[in-house]
Motif scaffolding. Structure first.
Motif, PDB file in Angstrom:
ATOM      1  N   LYS A  84       0.864  -1.176   0.000  1.00  0.00           N
ATOM      2  CA  LYS A  84       0.000   0.000   0.000  1.00  0.00           C
ATOM      3  C   LYS A  84       0.904   1.230   0.000  1.00  0.00           C
ATOM      4  O   LYS A  84       2.001   1.198   0.543  1.00  0.00           O
ATOM      5  CB  LYS A  84      -0.912   0.000   1.225  1.00  0.00           C
ATOM      6  N   TYR A  85       0.430   2.313  -0.595  1.00  0.00           N
ATOM      7  CA  TYR A  85       1.257   3.510  -0.698  1.00  0.00           C
ATOM      8  C   TYR A  85       0.346   4.709  -0.916  1.00  0.00           C
ATOM      9  O   TYR A  85      -0.836   4.566  -1.268  1.00  0.00           O
ATOM     10  CB  TYR A  85       2.263   3.384  -1.859  1.00  0.00           C
ATOM     11  N   PHE A  86       0.900   5.894  -0.685  1.00  0.00           N
ATOM     12  CA  PHE A  86       0.151   7.140  -0.842  1.00  0.00           C
ATOM     13  C   PHE A  86       0.733   7.958  -1.988  1.00  0.00           C
ATOM     14  O   PHE A  86       1.905   7.820  -2.319  1.00  0.00           O
ATOM     15  CB  PHE A  86       0.218   7.963   0.455  1.00  0.00           C
ATOM     16  N   HIS A  87      -0.096   8.813  -2.581  1.00  0.00           N
ATOM     17  CA  HIS A  87       0.348   9.690  -3.651  1.00  0.00           C
ATOM     18  C   HIS A  87       0.677  11.074  -3.078  1.00  0.00           C
ATOM     19  O   HIS A  87       0.014  11.552  -2.156  1.00  0.00           O
ATOM     20  CB  HIS A  87      -0.740   9.838  -4.718  1.00  0.00           C
ATOM     21  N   LEU A  88       1.701  11.706  -3.647  1.00  0.00           N
ATOM     22  CA  LEU A  88       2.096  13.051  -3.237  1.00  0.00           C
ATOM     23  C   LEU A  88       2.635  13.777  -4.460  1.00  0.00           C
ATOM     24  O   LEU A  88       3.489  13.257  -5.171  1.00  0.00           O
ATOM     25  CB  LEU A  88       3.175  12.977  -2.152  1.00  0.00           C
ATOM     26  N   THR A  89       2.136  14.981  -4.718  1.00  0.00           N
ATOM     27  CA  THR A  89       2.513  15.741  -5.908  1.00  0.00           C
ATOM     28  C   THR A  89       3.690  16.662  -5.589  1.00  0.00           C
ATOM     29  O   THR A  89       3.583  17.538  -4.729  1.00  0.00           O
ATOM     30  CB  THR A  89       1.328  16.579  -6.416  1.00  0.00           C
ATOM     31  N   LEU A  90       4.796  16.461  -6.295  1.00  0.00           N
ATOM     32  CA  LEU A  90       6.009  17.251  -6.081  1.00  0.00           C
ATOM     33  C   LEU A  90       6.311  18.075  -7.325  1.00  0.00           C
ATOM     34  O   LEU A  90       6.342  17.548  -8.435  1.00  0.00           O
ATOM     35  CB  LEU A  90       7.203  16.330  -5.791  1.00  0.00           C
ATOM     36  N   LEU A  91       6.567  19.363  -7.139  1.00  0.00           N
ATOM     37  CA  LEU A  91       6.864  20.268  -8.249  1.00  0.00           C
ATOM     38  C   LEU A  91       8.188  20.980  -7.994  1.00  0.00           C
ATOM     39  O   LEU A  91       8.441  21.469  -6.888  1.00  0.00           O
ATOM     40  CB  LEU A  91       5.755  21.319  -8.399  1.00  0.00           C
ATOM     41  N   PRO A 138      -7.193  11.756  -4.169  1.00  0.00           N
ATOM     42  CA  PRO A 138      -7.819  10.997  -3.080  1.00  0.00           C
ATOM     43  C   PRO A 138      -6.975   9.850  -2.543  1.00  0.00           C
ATOM     44  O   PRO A 138      -7.239   9.349  -1.455  1.00  0.00           O
ATOM     45  CB  PRO A 138      -9.114  10.475  -3.726  1.00  0.00           C
ATOM     46  N   LYS A 139      -5.947   9.441  -3.279  1.00  0.00           N
ATOM     47  CA  LYS A 139      -5.057   8.395  -2.780  1.00  0.00           C
ATOM     48  C   LYS A 139      -3.869   8.966  -2.003  1.00  0.00           C
ATOM     49  O   LYS A 139      -2.955   8.232  -1.634  1.00  0.00           O
ATOM     50  CB  LYS A 139      -4.565   7.535  -3.950  1.00  0.00           C
ATOM     51  N   GLY A 140      -3.901  10.263  -1.754  1.00  0.00           N
ATOM     52  CA  GLY A 140      -2.883  10.879  -0.918  1.00  0.00           C
ATOM     53  C   GLY A 140      -3.086  10.504   0.547  1.00  0.00           C
ATOM     54  O   GLY A 140      -4.182  10.087   0.960  1.00  0.00           O
ATOM     55  N   PRO A 143      -5.949  12.854   2.293  1.00  0.00           N
ATOM     56  CA  PRO A 143      -7.303  12.470   1.899  1.00  0.00           C
ATOM     57  C   PRO A 143      -7.713  11.088   2.405  1.00  0.00           C
ATOM     58  O   PRO A 143      -8.873  10.876   2.793  1.00  0.00           O
ATOM     59  CB  PRO A 143      -7.244  12.503   0.362  1.00  0.00           C
ATOM     60  N   GLN A 144      -6.788  10.137   2.425  1.00  0.00           N
ATOM     61  CA  GLN A 144      -7.115   8.806   2.913  1.00  0.00           C
ATOM     62  C   GLN A 144      -7.473   8.830   4.397  1.00  0.00           C
ATOM     63  O   GLN A 144      -8.401   8.141   4.841  1.00  0.00           O
ATOM     64  CB  GLN A 144      -5.947   7.852   2.671  1.00  0.00           C
ATOM     65  N   LEU A 145      -6.767   9.628   5.176  1.00  0.00           N
ATOM     66  CA  LEU A 145      -7.106   9.757   6.597  1.00  0.00           C
ATOM     67  C   LEU A 145      -8.484  10.384   6.772  1.00  0.00           C
ATOM     68  O   LEU A 145      -9.265   9.968   7.638  1.00  0.00           O
ATOM     69  CB  LEU A 145      -6.044  10.607   7.308  1.00  0.00           C
ATOM     70  N   ILE A 146      -8.797  11.373   5.933  1.00  0.00           N
ATOM     71  CA  ILE A 146     -10.124  11.994   5.988  1.00  0.00           C
ATOM     72  C   ILE A 146     -11.208  10.971   5.684  1.00  0.00           C
ATOM     73  O   ILE A 146     -12.228  10.891   6.375  1.00  0.00           O
ATOM     74  CB  ILE A 146     -10.196  13.187   5.008  1.00  0.00           C
ATOM     75  N   LEU A 147     -10.993  10.161   4.654  1.00  0.00           N
ATOM     76  CA  LEU A 147     -11.990   9.154   4.274  1.00  0.00           C
ATOM     77  C   LEU A 147     -12.165   8.091   5.349  1.00  0.00           C
ATOM     78  O   LEU A 147     -13.204   7.431   5.420  1.00  0.00           O
ATOM     79  CB  LEU A 147     -11.596   8.515   2.941  1.00  0.00           C
TER      80      LEU A 147
END
Length: 220
Positions: A84-91, A138-140, A143-147
């Motif tokens: 399992k893993y989380f998504h994170l947007t890096l710029l 939503p797979k961040g 957001p997963q903790l919120i869900l």
């Protein structure tokens, strides 16, 4: 109103994105956009092609990656836990950020690969400079903790990322997807958490297709 897409996938998001670099840039040009980000899943395969072609089209290229974040250490590789893993947007904000994206991508493959090329918080702390970070789709993690109705844990996680990247560099990512009903719940709590933590919000669309009809075709 000016708008820049900060969460965009090309066909280099393997088995996930559809649009090719040329088509993304042409579409951005058609819509009068002055800048565009490329944030493919777990890799920078298209970054150089995108950078050169965007500049040629007089569109500011924003180089990024949608990273996979390990739930524990990147070295942990236990079945049914670490798959399992989380998504994170890096710029990348600057040259330092670009260099850190390269380091993160490289280490995610060489050290963290387990089903996906993964980073962890240790790596993010080590290579945080020059990066603007969005909380993800939503797979961040947040957001997963919120869900899961873990709102206090979501707040604490925001504070951790603010500490890693700096309060001015971490944003809560909101978007509208009419076919994903849980988005409304995530957005509601993200707005509340933004007020509590001071983390600013940014709107994205998490693009995987060039046009809506492409998504319909892909689902057939």
């Amino acid at each position: 109103m000016k708008f820049v897409h900060l969460h965009t996938h090309s066909h280099y998001s393997l088995l996930d994105g559809l649009a090719k670099i040329d088509d993304l840039i042409a579409r951005a040009k058609e819509l009068g956009m002055k800048a565009l980000a490329l944030t493919d899943h777990g890799n920078l395969y298209g970054a150089i092609e995108f950078y050169k072609k965007a500049l040629k089209a007089e569109i500011k290229p924003i180089l990024g990656i949608e990273a996979y974040v390990a739930p524990r250490s990147r070295f942990d590789k236990q079945a049914k836990i670490d798959d399992k893993y989380f998504h994170l947007t890096l710029l990348a904000e600057n040259q330092t950020g670009w260099q850190n994206l390269i380091k993160l991508s490289t280490k995610s493959h060489l050290e963290g690969f387990y089903y996906k090329p993964r980073v962890d918080r240790e790596l993010l702390r080590e290579h945080h400079e020059g990066l603007i970070v969005l909380s993800g789709c939503p797979k961040g993690e947040i957001p997963q903790l919120i869900l899961q109705n873990k709102i206090k844990e979501a707040e604490e996680t925001i504070k951790i990322y603010q500490e890693i990247f700096g309060k001015e560099n971490f944003f809560l990512e909101i978007g509208h997807h009419q076919n994903i009903p849980e988005i409304a719940k995530v957005n509601k709590f993200l707005a509340e958490l933004s007020e509590k933590t001071g983390a600013p919000m940014v709107a994205t669309q998490d693009i995987h297709y060039l046009k809506p009809e492409d998504a319909e075709y892909q689902d057939i």
